[in-house]
Design an enzyme around this catalytic site. Structure first.
Site, PDB file in Angstrom:
ATOM      1  N   HIS A  18      -2.783  -1.342  -3.189  1.00 28.60           N
ATOM      2  CA  HIS A  18      -3.867  -0.386  -3.000  1.00 28.60           C
ATOM      3  C   HIS A  18      -3.660   0.769  -3.968  1.00 28.60           C
ATOM      4  CE1 HIS A  18      -4.607  -1.814   1.399  1.00 28.60           C
ATOM      5  NE2 HIS A  18      -5.066  -2.667   0.501  1.00 28.60           N
ATOM      6  N   ASP A  78      -4.616  -4.583   5.900  1.00 29.87           N
ATOM      7  CA  ASP A  78      -4.897  -5.458   4.771  1.00 29.87           C
ATOM      8  C   ASP A  78      -3.599  -6.147   4.349  1.00 29.87           C
ATOM      9  OD1 ASP A  78      -6.395  -6.682   2.775  1.00 29.87           O
ATOM     10  OD2 ASP A  78      -6.062  -5.057   1.351  1.00 29.87           O
ATOM     11  N   SER A 131       0.859  -1.183   0.000  1.00 34.86           N
ATOM     12  CA  SER A 131       0.000   0.000   0.000  1.00 34.86           C
ATOM     13  C   SER A 131       0.894   1.231   0.000  1.00 34.86           C
ATOM     14  CB  SER A 131      -0.943  -0.062   1.209  1.00 34.86           C
ATOM     15  OG  SER A 131      -1.884   0.990   1.152  1.00 34.86           O
TER      16      SER A 131
END
Length: 190
Positions: free
Chosen positions: A41, A134, A14
């Site tokens: 992401h 995540d 991310s």
């Protein structure tokens, strides 16, 4: 004992991960064969630019796969914006627009968890820098299915939340900075 008989590499990241992924793709040897699936992401409404940016650095082909596309050697697959990417038992990918997971679509957990189930001990999972949790559960699934796990050393991360969340759940096979990850990949057979 560690296996290097991998059939697939999955990478999650991310915030801050674009520069790490770019560095790794730029440094991979040109004959690197293993398919790589990236679940990063990204902004939902920006459909282009990421593949092009990674392609500028990579010696391997970088694409956003279509639904049911078969994973091939010498190729990097980037989860498309606003789609979950699942790895299927038959070596294809499935794209989904189901609900966000951990406020994210694509969900790193979904990609890593599905790959863990499909590839088991033939999977290499890598979790990079990021700002939420995540990916932590997905990496644990890889470990639970006897896959090999590398977590970016939190000290080398732009934002260490994602690796730190993973380290709360399991002990990875390796904790490495980006340069060491690159060396590890380039030392793989094939």
């Amino acid at each position: 004992m560690e296996s290097t008989d991998f059939k697939l590499i999955v990478v999650g990241g991310s915030a801050g991960s674009f520069s790490v992924v770019s560095h790794i793709l730029a440094g991979l040897r040109p004959d690197f064969k293993l398919p790589i699936v990236l679940s990063l992401h990204r902004l939902k409404h920006v459909r282009s630019g990421l593949v092009e940016g990674l392609s500028l650095k990579s010696k391997l082909r970088v694409i956003e796969p279509n639904d049911k596309e078969k994973l091939q050697q010498n190729t990097v697959y980037l989860a498309p914006a606003n789609y979950h990417l699942f790895v299927e038992l038959d070596g294809t990918v499935a794209l989904s627009t189901e609900e966000s997971h951990n406020h994210s679509r694509p969900s790193i957990d979904h990609t890593l968890g599905s790959a863990a189930y499909a590839y088991r001990d033939k999977l290499l999972g890598i979790l990079l820098t990021g700002a939420n949790r995540d990916g932590a559960a997905g990496m644990k699934e890889i470990a639970d299915n006897k896959g090999f796990t590398i977590v970016q050393d939190p000290l080398s991360c732009d934002i260490a939340t994602m690796p730190n969340e993973a380290l709360k759940l399991f002990h990875p096979d390796r904790l490495m900075n980006p340069e060491d990850i690159l060396h590890f990949l380039n030392a793989l057979p094939g």
